[in-house]
Design an enzyme around this catalytic site. Sequence first.
Site, PDB file in Angstrom:
ATOM      1  N   SER A 178       0.833  -1.222   0.000  1.00 21.41           N
ATOM      2  CA  SER A 178       0.000   0.000   0.000  1.00 21.41           C
ATOM      3  C   SER A 178       0.861   1.263   0.000  1.00 21.41           C
ATOM      4  O   SER A 178       0.592   2.213  -0.760  1.00 21.41           O
ATOM      5  CB  SER A 178      -0.962   0.004   1.193  1.00 21.41           C
ATOM      6  OG  SER A 178      -0.284  -0.269   2.399  1.00 21.41           O
ATOM      7  N   HIS A 211       5.738 -12.858   7.273  1.00 19.38           N
ATOM      8  CA  HIS A 211       5.966 -11.470   6.875  1.00 19.38           C
ATOM      9  C   HIS A 211       7.167 -11.399   5.939  1.00 19.38           C
ATOM     10  O   HIS A 211       8.109 -12.184   6.076  1.00 19.38           O
ATOM     11  CB  HIS A 211       6.213 -10.570   8.101  1.00 19.38           C
ATOM     12  CG  HIS A 211       5.978  -9.138   7.807  1.00 19.38           C
ATOM     13  ND1 HIS A 211       6.954  -8.322   7.276  1.00 19.38           N
ATOM     14  CD2 HIS A 211       4.858  -8.375   7.897  1.00 19.38           C
ATOM     15  CE1 HIS A 211       6.441  -7.116   7.084  1.00 19.38           C
ATOM     16  NE2 HIS A 211       5.168  -7.118   7.446  1.00 19.38           N
ATOM     17  N   ASP A 264      -2.209  -8.692  11.601  1.00 18.76           N
ATOM     18  CA  ASP A 264      -3.576  -9.084  11.259  1.00 18.76           C
ATOM     19  C   ASP A 264      -4.095 -10.263  12.073  1.00 18.76           C
ATOM     20  O   ASP A 264      -5.291 -10.537  12.076  1.00 18.76           O
ATOM     21  CB  ASP A 264      -3.655  -9.419   9.764  1.00 18.76           C
ATOM     22  CG  ASP A 264      -3.285  -8.212   8.909  1.00 18.76           C
ATOM     23  OD1 ASP A 264      -3.791  -7.126   9.204  1.00 18.76           O
ATOM     24  OD2 ASP A 264      -2.499  -8.356   7.956  1.00 18.76           O
ATOM     25  N   HIS A 315      -1.907  -8.939   1.885  1.00 22.96           N
ATOM     26  CA  HIS A 315      -1.594  -7.672   2.579  1.00 22.96           C
ATOM     27  C   HIS A 315      -2.747  -7.362   3.544  1.00 22.96           C
ATOM     28  O   HIS A 315      -3.049  -8.153   4.416  1.00 22.96           O
ATOM     29  CB  HIS A 315      -1.353  -6.601   1.503  1.00 22.96           C
ATOM     30  CG  HIS A 315      -0.810  -5.295   1.997  1.00 22.96           C
ATOM     31  ND1 HIS A 315      -0.131  -5.145   3.174  1.00 22.96           N
ATOM     32  CD2 HIS A 315      -0.850  -4.046   1.436  1.00 22.96           C
ATOM     33  CE1 HIS A 315       0.222  -3.877   3.335  1.00 22.96           C
ATOM     34  NE2 HIS A 315      -0.212  -3.188   2.293  1.00 22.96           N
ATOM     35  N   ARG A 351       3.180  -5.002  16.568  1.00 20.86           N
ATOM     36  CA  ARG A 351       1.786  -4.517  16.424  1.00 20.86           C
ATOM     37  C   ARG A 351       0.825  -5.604  16.909  1.00 20.86           C
ATOM     38  O   ARG A 351      -0.247  -5.308  17.429  1.00 20.86           O
ATOM     39  CB  ARG A 351       1.499  -4.141  14.968  1.00 20.86           C
ATOM     40  CG  ARG A 351       2.440  -3.064  14.421  1.00 20.86           C
ATOM     41  CD  ARG A 351       2.252  -2.853  12.935  1.00 20.86           C
ATOM     42  NE  ARG A 351       2.518  -4.068  12.170  1.00 20.86           N
ATOM     43  CZ  ARG A 351       2.306  -4.194  10.862  1.00 20.86           C
ATOM     44  NH1 ARG A 351       1.800  -3.186  10.172  1.00 20.86           N
ATOM     45  NH2 ARG A 351       2.577  -5.330  10.240  1.00 20.86           N
TER      46      ARG A 351
HETATM   47  N1  HAX Z   1       1.210 -19.825   5.631  1.00 22.46           N
HETATM   48  C1  HAX Z   1       1.668 -20.720   4.726  1.00 22.46           C
HETATM   49  N2  HAX Z   1       2.706 -20.523   3.913  1.00 22.46           N
HETATM   50  C2  HAX Z   1       3.353 -19.355   4.072  1.00 22.46           C
HETATM   51  C3  HAX Z   1       2.982 -18.399   5.023  1.00 22.46           C
HETATM   52  C4  HAX Z   1       1.842 -18.661   5.821  1.00 22.46           C
HETATM   53  N3  HAX Z   1       1.377 -17.800   6.711  1.00 22.46           N
HETATM   54  N4  HAX Z   1       3.807 -17.340   4.933  1.00 22.46           N
HETATM   55  C5  HAX Z   1       4.687 -17.627   3.942  1.00 22.46           C
HETATM   56  N5  HAX Z   1       4.398 -18.849   3.428  1.00 22.46           N
HETATM   57  C6  HAX Z   1       5.043 -19.496   2.289  1.00 22.46           C
HETATM   58  C7  HAX Z   1       4.960 -18.585   1.074  1.00 22.46           C
HETATM   59  O1  HAX Z   1       3.698 -18.674   0.436  1.00 22.46           O
HETATM   60  C8  HAX Z   1       6.110 -19.089   0.240  1.00 22.46           C
HETATM   61  O2  HAX Z   1       5.694 -20.273  -0.398  1.00 22.46           O
HETATM   62  P1  HAX Z   1       6.172 -20.626  -1.891  1.00 22.46           P
HETATM   63  O3  HAX Z   1       7.660 -20.848  -1.771  1.00 22.46           O
HETATM   64  O4  HAX Z   1       5.407 -21.845  -2.222  1.00 22.46           O
HETATM   65  O5  HAX Z   1       5.839 -19.448  -2.740  1.00 22.46           O
HETATM   66  C9  HAX Z   1       7.148 -19.468   1.298  1.00 22.46           C
HETATM   67  O6  HAX Z   1       6.420 -19.644   2.521  1.00 22.46           O
HETATM   68  C10 HAX Z   1       8.211 -18.407   1.514  1.00 22.46           C
HETATM   69  O7  HAX Z   1       7.563 -17.178   1.821  1.00 22.46           O
HETATM   70  P2  HAX Z   1       8.276 -16.078   2.737  1.00 22.46           P
HETATM   71  O8  HAX Z   1       9.524 -15.661   2.055  1.00 22.46           O
HETATM   72  O9  HAX Z   1       8.363 -16.525   4.131  1.00 22.46           O
HETATM   73  O10 HAX Z   1       7.184 -14.901   2.724  1.00 22.46           O
HETATM   74  P3  HAX Z   1       6.902 -13.819   1.580  1.00 22.46           P
HETATM   75  O11 HAX Z   1       7.769 -12.667   1.837  1.00 22.46           O
HETATM   76  O12 HAX Z   1       6.931 -14.420   0.227  1.00 22.46           O
HETATM   77  O13 HAX Z   1       5.384 -13.453   1.885  1.00 22.46           O
HETATM   78  C11 HAX Z   1       3.518 -12.894   3.221  1.00 22.46           C
HETATM   79  C12 HAX Z   1       5.017 -12.698   3.006  1.00 22.46           C
HETATM   80  C13 HAX Z   1       3.074 -11.971   4.343  1.00 22.46           C
HETATM   81  C14 HAX Z   1       2.780 -12.542   1.946  1.00 22.46           C
HETATM   82  C15 HAX Z   1       3.272 -14.367   3.639  1.00 22.46           C
HETATM   83  O14 HAX Z   1       3.925 -14.641   4.860  1.00 22.46           O
HETATM   84  C16 HAX Z   1       1.808 -14.710   3.735  1.00 22.46           C
HETATM   85  O15 HAX Z   1       1.193 -15.052   2.710  1.00 22.46           O
HETATM   86  N6  HAX Z   1       1.188 -14.666   4.987  1.00 22.46           N
HETATM   87  C17 HAX Z   1      -0.213 -14.914   5.145  1.00 22.46           C
HETATM   88  C18 HAX Z   1      -1.035 -13.704   4.722  1.00 22.46           C
HETATM   89  C19 HAX Z   1      -0.866 -12.564   5.699  1.00 22.46           C
HETATM   90  O16 HAX Z   1      -0.994 -12.721   6.894  1.00 22.46           O
HETATM   91  N7  HAX Z   1      -0.601 -11.377   5.167  1.00 22.46           N
HETATM   92  C20 HAX Z   1      -0.469 -10.156   5.966  1.00 22.46           C
HETATM   93  C21 HAX Z   1       0.975  -9.743   6.170  1.00 22.46           C
HETATM   94  C22 HAX Z   1       1.105  -8.476   6.985  1.00 22.46           C
HETATM   95  C23 HAX Z   1       0.576  -7.346   6.210  1.00 22.46           C
HETATM   96  O17 HAX Z   1       1.072  -6.922   5.184  1.00 22.46           O
HETATM   97  N8  HAX Z   1      -0.506  -6.845   6.626  1.00 22.46           N
HETATM   98  O18 HAX Z   1      -1.115  -5.959   5.838  1.00 22.46           O
END
Ligand code: HAX
Length: 441
Positions: A241, A318, A375, A271, A327
């Site tokens: 964002s 994250h 979240d 996000h 947070r």
């Molecule tokens: N559950 C399952 N798998 C997860 C995971 C979770 N909570 N978090 C990361 N992974 C997976 C990823 O999907 C990725 O898988 P692939 O290799 O198959 O693509 C792998 O672990 C490596 O990811 P990472 O390097 O640890 O994390 P990223 O930087 O790629 O992604 C995210 C960060 C926040 C998008 C991710 O942790 C996620 O999808 N979390 C769940 C959704 C969430 O809670 N989002 C909110 C984040 C905070 C925020 O921005 N708030 O607005």
Amino acid sequence: MSQLKEKLQEKIQAHRPRITRLTKEFGSVVIDKVDIGQCIGGARDIRCLVTDISYLDPQEGIRFRGKTIPETFEALPKAAGSEYPTVESFWYFLLTGEVPTPDQVKAVEAEFKVRQQVPEYVYTALRALPRDSHPMVMLSVAIMTMQKESKFCGFYNSGKFNKMDAWEYVYEDASDIVARIPVVAAFIYNLKYRGDKQVAIDQNLDMGANFAHMIGQSDQYKDVARMYFILHSDHESGNVSAHTTHLVHSALSDPYYAYAAGLNGLAGPLHGLANQEVLGWIMDFQKKLNGAEPTKENVTKALWDTLNAGQVVPGYGHAVLRKTDPRYTAQREFCLKTPGLKEDPLFKLVAMIFETAPGVLTEHGKTKNPWPNVDAQSGVIQWYYGVKEWDFYTVLFGVGRALGCMANITWDRGLGYAIERPKSVTTDMLEKWAAEGGRKM
Ligand code: HAX
């Protein structure tokens, strides 16, 4: 010129020579490398954005203007009868880096009272949308509808546009957006979930308290709103964002275009929509329990079911953080000190997920960060106070995030940051450089 704008002018003028010197004298100093994994993997960790509004340390979490969350809450003047600061005092702090005096906070509050009047046509536009539109669509549309009010756009079209003064008009738009967005959010809440039963602004209340009042909430919720908006405000500038807002504004699109774009990014489930997803996940889990008590065993099973279905566990992981999000901790502490909330079954379940999910995610072995993010906890508090419409939760995030995004683009213009334009390459090029062991410079 308001006190805050004057202070900001002083700060921007003092800061400009630092940026000029860095660009002119040290522009070619190398600070980072980029590898193929980062090109394909979402530009992770590439240090190529500058902001002084907040900094996110992977271990420690966020610092706003150099202060941790507890230090920020401690330092800022408090709302009357509350241990939480007003959002207005935080806005002053984010913009200037200085803790305001109570008088300076009063001046911002008075400024916001004038700015917070939302034009009637915004409500007409929102009422014309299908009532089952997602509330984030409504929020984004409302911001876009107000674009015709943009003072920055007016300045650009005036024929007198110049780089040195442009920030002043961004400041005007930014302040209008920050002052109005909770009022718009309350309107959307009442339109969607309370049969369009609208409540007028109470001119005597600060932003958080007025939001609580407008959505028909209790006195206790005033602190929830203040805490929530502050905690969600800023997370340095690489998140979707904030980065989107910065990127769009870098083309000199005005703050209305820029923040509507930022909100559209916030609406993604990886996000800001994750807070809605967390509640959805919990409700699904409770339904499957069919009245049985949640236990560590059935929570573990539900987490594995989600992972085995190829889905992410919302609220965990994250892109930058490698520890529990402070947070999350701030909200958990709010729950623990609030009688009633800490005994709430939903809070207990979230606490049990907190005990269980990091182990499961570590065993799963994919995520680099098995700990909860902001979240994972936020929906529980909303639910407890009766804001049970979880598709609204990202709107609350969007109200808070406006503070950070608007402070950042005000400074972007103050310091004359360039239009953003990273360079792309082709897969053929990457394969060639991979075979050669790196790109020959
Ligand atoms: N559950 C399952 N798998 C997860 C995971 C979770 N909570 N978090 C990361 N992974 C997976 C990823 O999907 C990725 O898988 P692939 O290799 O198959 O693509 C792998 O672990 C490596 O990811 P990472 O390097 O640890 O994390 P990223 O930087 O790629 O992604 C995210 C960060 C926040 C998008 C991710 O942790 C996620 O999808 N979390 C769940 C959704 C969430 O809670 N989002 C909110 C984040 C905070 C925020 O921005 N708030 O607005």
